[in-house]
Write a protein that holds these residues in place. Structure first.
Motif, mmCIF file in Angstrom:
data_model
loop_
_atom_site.group_PDB
_atom_site.id
_atom_site.type_symbol
_atom_site.label_atom_id
_atom_site.label_comp_id
_atom_site.label_asym_id
_atom_site.label_seq_id
_atom_site.Cartn_x
_atom_site.Cartn_y
_atom_site.Cartn_z
ATOM 1 N N LEU A 173 -15.704 129.162 24.658
ATOM 2 C CA LEU A 173 -14.621 129.258 24.767
ATOM 3 C C LEU A 173 -14.069 128.364 23.595
ATOM 4 C CD1 LEU A 173 -14.639 128.411 28.690
ATOM 5 C CD2 LEU A 173 -14.045 130.648 27.432
ATOM 6 N N ALA A 174 -14.786 127.294 23.020
ATOM 7 C CA ALA A 174 -14.341 126.695 21.991
ATOM 8 C C ALA A 174 -14.039 127.706 20.784
ATOM 9 C CB ALA A 174 -15.287 125.543 21.531
ATOM 10 N N VAL A 175 -14.940 128.540 20.663
ATOM 11 C CA VAL A 175 -14.583 129.477 19.562
ATOM 12 C C VAL A 175 -13.697 130.294 19.705
ATOM 13 C CG1 VAL A 175 -15.882 131.297 18.220
ATOM 14 C CG2 VAL A 175 -17.210 129.210 18.588
ATOM 15 N N ILE A 176 -13.544 130.986 21.036
ATOM 16 C CA ILE A 176 -12.342 131.797 21.169
ATOM 17 C C ILE A 176 -11.045 131.097 20.858
ATOM 18 C CG2 ILE A 176 -11.406 132.912 23.187
ATOM 19 C CD1 ILE A 176 -13.558 134.569 22.711
ATOM 20 N N HIS A 177 -10.975 130.036 21.494
ATOM 21 C CA HIS A 177 -9.547 129.274 21.355
ATOM 22 C C HIS A 177 -9.294 129.008 20.120
ATOM 23 C CE1 HIS A 177 -10.089 128.466 26.076
ATOM 24 N NE2 HIS A 177 -9.354 129.359 25.702
ATOM 25 N N GLN A 178 -10.382 128.452 19.341
ATOM 26 C CA GLN A 178 -10.145 127.964 17.858
ATOM 27 C C GLN A 178 -9.703 129.351 16.941
ATOM 28 O OE1 GLN A 178 -13.877 127.607 15.531
ATOM 29 N NE2 GLN A 178 -12.982 125.869 14.757
ATOM 30 N N ALA A 179 -10.227 130.390 17.487
ATOM 31 C CA ALA A 179 -9.831 131.623 16.718
ATOM 32 C C ALA A 179 -8.499 132.187 17.129
ATOM 33 C CB ALA A 179 -10.578 132.695 16.944
ATOM 34 N N SER A 180 -8.212 131.631 18.334
ATOM 35 C CA SER A 180 -6.524 132.164 18.834
ATOM 36 C C SER A 180 -5.625 130.974 18.277
ATOM 37 C CB SER A 180 -6.511 132.626 20.315
ATOM 38 O OG SER A 180 -6.571 131.231 21.076
ATOM 39 N N GLN A 181 -6.112 129.825 17.763
ATOM 40 C CA GLN A 181 -5.237 128.844 17.533
ATOM 41 C C GLN A 181 -4.011 128.423 18.436
ATOM 42 O OE1 GLN A 181 -5.340 126.801 15.086
ATOM 43 N NE2 GLN A 181 -6.372 127.997 13.354
ATOM 44 N N ARG A 182 -4.321 128.141 19.836
ATOM 45 C CA ARG A 182 -3.449 127.990 20.716
ATOM 46 C C ARG A 182 -3.440 126.398 21.182
ATOM 47 N NH1 ARG A 182 -2.401 130.814 25.772
ATOM 48 N NH2 ARG A 182 -4.438 130.137 25.892
ATOM 49 N N GLN A 183 -2.537 126.010 21.599
ATOM 50 C CA GLN A 183 -2.599 124.452 22.050
ATOM 51 C C GLN A 183 -3.083 124.724 23.867
ATOM 52 O OE1 GLN A 183 -3.154 122.419 20.424
ATOM 53 N NE2 GLN A 183 -1.311 120.558 20.463
ATOM 54 N N LEU A 184 -3.942 123.853 23.881
ATOM 55 C CA LEU A 184 -4.334 123.627 25.381
ATOM 56 C C LEU A 184 -4.413 122.522 26.096
ATOM 57 C CD1 LEU A 184 -7.795 125.932 24.698
ATOM 58 C CD2 LEU A 184 -5.358 126.802 25.432
ATOM 59 N N GLY A 185 -4.702 122.689 27.378
ATOM 60 C CA GLY A 185 -4.861 121.335 27.963
ATOM 61 C C GLY A 185 -3.631 120.502 27.989
ATOM 62 N N THR A 186 -2.371 121.236 28.191
ATOM 63 C CA THR A 186 -1.144 120.293 28.027
ATOM 64 C C THR A 186 -0.776 119.881 29.394
ATOM 65 O OG1 THR A 186 -0.188 122.617 28.605
ATOM 66 C CG2 THR A 186 -0.060 121.693 26.367
ATOM 67 N N THR A 187 -1.537 120.189 30.612
ATOM 68 C CA THR A 187 -1.371 119.589 31.924
ATOM 69 C C THR A 187 -2.202 118.425 32.082
ATOM 70 O OG1 THR A 187 -2.927 120.831 32.859
ATOM 71 C CG2 THR A 187 -0.723 121.930 32.860
ATOM 72 N N ARG A 188 -3.022 117.975 30.996
ATOM 73 C CA ARG A 188 -3.644 116.900 31.293
ATOM 74 C C ARG A 188 -4.317 116.631 32.456
ATOM 75 N NH1 ARG A 188 -1.486 113.787 27.184
ATOM 76 N NH2 ARG A 188 -2.397 111.881 27.582
ATOM 77 N N PRO A 189 -5.225 117.805 32.709
ATOM 78 C CA PRO A 189 -5.997 117.852 33.991
ATOM 79 C C PRO A 189 -7.000 116.679 34.011
ATOM 80 C CG PRO A 189 -6.748 119.469 32.501
ATOM 81 C CD PRO A 189 -5.672 118.834 31.804
ATOM 82 N N HIS A 190 -7.614 116.233 32.932
ATOM 83 C CA HIS A 190 -8.616 115.152 33.061
ATOM 84 C C HIS A 190 -7.797 113.782 33.467
ATOM 85 C CE1 HIS A 190 -10.231 118.027 29.865
ATOM 86 N NE2 HIS A 190 -11.101 117.889 30.618
ATOM 87 N N GLU A 191 -6.761 113.541 33.269
ATOM 88 C CA GLU A 191 -6.310 112.281 33.679
ATOM 89 C C GLU A 191 -6.022 112.338 35.186
ATOM 90 O OE1 GLU A 191 -5.378 113.271 30.600
ATOM 91 O OE2 GLU A 191 -4.945 111.548 29.306
ATOM 92 N N ARG A 192 -5.654 113.754 35.696
ATOM 93 C CA ARG A 192 -5.276 113.889 37.192
ATOM 94 C C ARG A 192 -6.462 113.768 37.893
ATOM 95 N NH1 ARG A 192 -0.493 116.859 37.746
ATOM 96 N NH2 ARG A 192 -1.209 117.589 39.851
ATOM 97 N N ILE A 193 -7.749 114.177 37.281
ATOM 98 C CA ILE A 193 -9.090 114.012 38.023
ATOM 99 C C ILE A 193 -9.422 112.524 38.356
ATOM 100 C CG2 ILE A 193 -11.441 114.468 37.818
ATOM 101 C CD1 ILE A 193 -10.987 117.166 36.539
ATOM 102 N N VAL A 194 -9.291 111.915 37.212
ATOM 103 C CA VAL A 194 -9.711 110.286 37.113
ATOM 104 C C VAL A 194 -8.597 109.895 38.238
ATOM 105 C CG1 VAL A 194 -9.601 108.290 35.895
ATOM 106 C CG2 VAL A 194 -10.147 110.363 34.653
ATOM 107 N N LYS A 195 -7.297 110.224 38.058
ATOM 108 C CA LYS A 195 -6.395 109.601 39.160
ATOM 109 C C LYS A 195 -7.142 109.570 40.570
ATOM 110 C CE LYS A 195 -1.529 109.409 40.538
ATOM 111 N NZ LYS A 195 -0.147 110.121 40.301
ATOM 112 N N ALA A 196 -7.302 110.964 40.972
ATOM 113 C CA ALA A 196 -7.877 111.383 42.077
ATOM 114 C C ALA A 196 -8.950 110.829 42.397
ATOM 115 C CB ALA A 196 -8.115 112.868 42.205
#
Lengths: 233, 233
Positions: A167-190
């Motif tokens: 997925l890293a390579v796929i996304h790197q190739a597609s040059q998109r901005q990801l993770g804008t919902t900050r899901p990791h912070e949400r997991i930590v909070k939960a």
DNA sequence: ATATTATCGATTATCGATAATTGTGGCATA
DNA sequence: TATGCCACAATTATCGATAATCGATAATAT
């Protein structure tokens, strides 16, 4: 006392080769589906074929490459269905890991986890794609370790490592901005709240988000890696 | 047309070596915790050290042995806690596999599964311990394959293979009669009924039964393999 | 007596070279 | 033209030998 002056960054030759090839895969220098030739690699790394083969065996064990006996070795590539199946299984395990981790985590553990989540955000802000992926892995691995089951941690590692790379390579190739919902912070909070249902929901949302990001990747980018992957010969 | 007269039971030398060593582990010829020396094995198998190393790499990937860099290679052994953790994780995955399999299985599939369950009972009746374990593995693998997720199948395989080997040796050494509740037939029956809750319950019961059998193994037998396993050096 | 260093045997790691396998293209043949 | 066969190039698999490493024991020093 403080030993390992030179050896900190060395290890065996095959371990070094493993690291070099692994990085090449994660950065896309060698792309999914691309072939790896043992003697070529050996020459470029200035080691023998045996050393390269040892490294390749470890990489295959990690799921990052696929070796076809007597034929060739290629970097692991996934079809859409394989990505889906892996993420579904990952969800099952990651939910359990997060719940167990939340039950066992100390205040310091959760603080450390928060820092790791922050590190992901930083890497994204800096536009450092490679560091983003590595920080993401570190974050999840920390949760897995907190869960207290070595085999759960190991299984998640085997399951996700090739997926992260792909997925890293796929996304790197597609040059998109990801993770804008900050899901990791949400997991930590939960996890801080120690509400099992909430934790499960956030983990599910995170992984479903990953899948959605993958599915909405520019079709032509994905197709370049995914199509023709099944060897019809 | 009909080729592969000699090659049916051969394959590459390293693959043959893999098979030989794997069988030696499953039969207890090499016991959990016991060391494996590359050059000794190479001499006894009449192959080179490189071939043995290739086989060992695959065995390590399968979790049947543990290689400590520059030190030694030993047959995988588990502590009670490791067995417990593995079986807990196995339960999670095996439940999902059985439910998916039941939803997808044809009438013929279920008939075949019934035959496999019968094969286990036959091996037990014949007192063939090795065949019992192999039939058990075939039974479960068939369910995993039916589930339709390659990664789920592969993950369960990685998770359980070393466990099957370890428990086989433990139980062989303790000379006890196992599986008297015919749990496999019960699972097949539940899958025939396609009742998800029932399937989950039977799978759980089966695996909990395995754990109970392990726990009630003669303590001294288990201790012989389990104790002193953690290298304190 | 204890701690540190030197040495040795056993084992793993690595090397360079050779053997075996596979895919490919040319060539003969129908 | 299509098909089967064979030599060739590229690559992986295997070999035998050497180098590096580890643990244990002996030697030395404090």
């Amino acid at each position: 006392m403080s030993s390992e002056l030179t050896s900190i960054r060395s290890g065996s030759l095959s371990a070094q080769a493993f690291g070099v090839i692994k990085d090449a895969i994660f950065t896309g220098q060698i792309q999914p589906g691309e072939a790896i030739r043992e003697l070529h690699l050996a020459r470029s790394l200035r080691v023998s074929q045996a050393t390269v083969r040892e490294a390749l065996a470890q990489l295959e064990s990690a799921g990052l490459i696929v070796r076809q006996a007597n034929r060739r070795t290629t970097v692991t590539s996934f079809t859409r269905e394989e990505v889906r199946d892996r993420l579904e299984l990952r969800m099952l395990l990651e939910e359990r890991a997060a719940v167990l981790a939340a039950a066992r985590a100390s205040r310091e553990d959760l603080a450390e986890l928060g820092k790791l989540a922050g590190g992901i955000a930083e890497a994204i802000a800096a536009g450092d794609h490679y560091e983003h992926v590595q920080a993401d892995i570190r974050f999840h691995r920390f949760i897995w370790a907190l869960a207290g089951s070595a085999i759960l941690c190991q299984t998640l590692d085997h399951l996700t490592t090739p997926l992260f790379a792909f997925l890293a390579v796929i996304h790197q190739a597609s040059q998109r901005q990801l993770g804008t919902t900050r899901p990791h912070e949400r997991i930590v909070k939960a996890m801080r709240g120690r509400d099992e249902a909430k934790i499960r929901a956030e983990v599910r949302a995170h992984i479903e988000g990953s899948y959605a990001e993958f599915l909405t990747s520019p079709a032509e980018t994905v197709r370049a890696f995914v199509e023709g992957r099944i060897d019809v010969s």
